[in-house]
Structures are given as C-alpha cells and as structure tokens.
Write an enzyme that holds these catalytic residues in place. Structure first.
Site, mmCIF file in Angstrom:
data_model
loop_
_atom_site.group_PDB
_atom_site.id
_atom_site.type_symbol
_atom_site.label_atom_id
_atom_site.label_comp_id
_atom_site.label_asym_id
_atom_site.label_seq_id
_atom_site.Cartn_x
_atom_site.Cartn_y
_atom_site.Cartn_z
ATOM 1 C CG ASP A 136 13.844 12.616 7.920
ATOM 2 O OD1 ASP A 136 13.735 11.497 8.455
ATOM 3 O OD2 ASP A 136 14.852 13.306 7.820
ATOM 4 N NE ARG A 137 5.021 17.240 10.763
ATOM 5 C CZ ARG A 137 3.856 17.076 10.456
ATOM 6 N NH1 ARG A 137 3.445 15.569 10.283
ATOM 7 N NH2 ARG A 137 2.925 18.176 10.628
#
Length: 299
Positions: A136-137
């Site tokens: 995830d970012r």
C-alpha cells in the site's frame, strides 16, 4: 546487440516435441503466442524451429522472448530507488512510506513503477514493470519486481504454491492479549466503498499469523508492537484483520487508527523469502523499520 530476454535449456528426452519440453520448462502458452507473433524466437542448436520440432537428448534450446513495452499510461520517471537486490530476473526494493507501488487516478506519477521504468530505460532493458509483491502507498519495506513477463509468470506460480513468504511489523492500538494467534477470516470489498475492505462471509479466504513483540504505552495510551506473517495476499489484509481483532494499526485512519503520533499506518515489510525463479536458490531479504516507527517504539 540483441536485448531480448533469453533462456537456454538442454533437452533430456529423445523425440520429445519442443512444445512439450517448453511446457515442462514452465514456458506458458501465452508466452509461446507472444514469441510467435510479437518478435520472439525459438532455436534448437542455433537453428530456428517451431514447437512441433522433435528434440534429441542434448539439444540446446534457446528461447528469446519478445521485447516488452510499458503500458501507455505509465509515465517514465527517474526517481531514486533503494535497491536491496538485483539480477537478470528480479529487482528487490525497500519502498519508503507515502509512495505508491503503481500509479493510480489520485497519484498518476512518482510511483515505484514510474521510477523502475526509468531505471530499466537507463539500463537499456527491453522490459517493463511486473510487480510481484505489492505494498500500500503508506506501507514501507520490501517489495519484489519481476523484470520480464516470464519471470512474473514463474513468481505467480510460486505465490500460488505458498513459496513466497512475507513478514511485517506493525504497531497497533491497545494491548494485544494473546502472544501468538492466527486470524483466518475472509476479506471482501465493503458495499459502501470502492477502497475499503472488511471481514465478510462472502469474501476471499485470508490467513494472517500474529506474534506480539512488546506491549507499551505512550502518554497512557496502550499500544502493541507485533510481527505478522501473511499466508494470503488480500488487499489491505493486515489492516483489515487487525481492525477486526479490535486493534487497528496506529495511524490507519481508514480502519479506525489515530494519527496522533504518526502520519501513516505503522506497517513495514521486514522480511521477504523466496526461491529464485530461475535457479531455485533460496533468497532471504530483510529491512529495518523506518525512523517514524522506531520513534514510536522508543518514546
């Protein structure tokens, strides 16, 4: 100079058709189609052959995969990459927080994929980005990228066979009481969101092991430092499972965490283990926690 990704094999069965041998060497039907129609090449002892060619023991088979082109919407950029390991097949990176693995509508540039495209271009590789393990970012740590579609195919087989192992460390709200436990709970998309996931009966099977490393408090607020092993790779799996357990990740506002002490979810991929897709050599990589998570643990 021919920049096409090339593999070489030695035939071990007399009169075996080349097509059958390539299947045993895990060359996919999709790859064979690309080789035939998109600029690849099959040779036996240096002579171009088709897949119906009968082999003899000891024949040298060379498979040249066609050059790969990046997706149209993928912008080539030249950001810095923290390279942990690299060879002809894979690239292992240590991803910082606040950087997407691949572009999205909200963040179309400055992703790992954009920077890797630029890196491949600088190295003269006729290849594009194939993400094997995605983060995830706002999750930091180790991720793996395959340099070619065939390598991505092989790592996909390895993932489905449970041969790629990832472990994470996280800091969650509350004191997790049980020292070691497994969360086996299906995960699916929440009906009211295109982003958020939840544990739900009609979701996909998901399995996470949780081990408590330490319990502590910051200004009277209980927290737990945990290590997690993923047995499946569902979207937001760790974040959803820990929220389901009643212990959302610190900083994970989407799933009930608070950003009082850190401006992202406190989650880091610390370990990646796999067999090399071509040599079957055992590979193990590790990554220390980032400064923001260390700061939380040392307060």
């Amino acid at each position: 100079m021919d920049k096409r990704f090339t593999l070489r094999f030695t035939a071990t069965k007399d009169r075996q058709l080349l097509r059958e041998a390539l299947g045993e060497w895990r060359i996919s039907k999709r790859a064979l189609t690309a080789i035939k129609f998109e600029g690849g090449l099959l040779t036996v002892n240096g002579v171009e052959r088709n897949v119906r060619h009968p082999l003899q023991i000891g024949d040298l088979v060379e498979v040249k995969f066609p050059p790969e082109e990046k997706s149209e919407g993928l912008v080539v950029e030249y950001g810095s990459l923290r390279i942990v390991y690299e060879d002809e097949a894979i690239l292992v990176l240590d991803k910082p927080a606040h950087q997407s693995t691949i572009p999205s509508r909200e963040h179309p540039t400055k992703s790992i994929a954009n920077d890797v495209c630029g890196y491949f271009e600088q190295k003269g590789l006729a290849s594009t980005v194939h993400v094997v393990t995605r983060l995830d970012r706002d999750t930091s740590g180790l991720l793996c990228i395959a340099k070619h579609a065939h390598i991505h195919h092989l790592t996909g087989l390895a993932q489905r066979g449970g041969e790629i192992s990832r472990e994470y460390e996280a800091i969650v709200h509350g004191h997790v009481v049980v020292d070691k436990q497994s969360i086996v709970a299906p995960i699916g998309r929440k009906d009211t969101s295109i982003i958020e996931r939840e544990v739900r009966e009609d979701g996909q099977f998901a399995h996470t092991d949780v081990t408590v490393l330490s319990r502590f408090d910051i200004h009277g607020e209980p927290m737990t430092h945990i290590r997690l092993k993923l047995h499946t790779g569902r979207t937001h799996q760790i974040r959803v499972h820990m929220a389901y357990l009643g212990h959302p990740l610190v900083g994970d506002e989407l799933y009930g965490g608070k950003r009082t002490y850190i401006n992202r979810q406190a989650l880091h991929c610390v370990s990646l283990q796999m067999l090399h897709p071509l040599t079957s050599e055992s590979l193990k990589f590790s990554s220390p926690l980032m400064a923001d998570m260390k700061y939380l643990l040392n307060r």
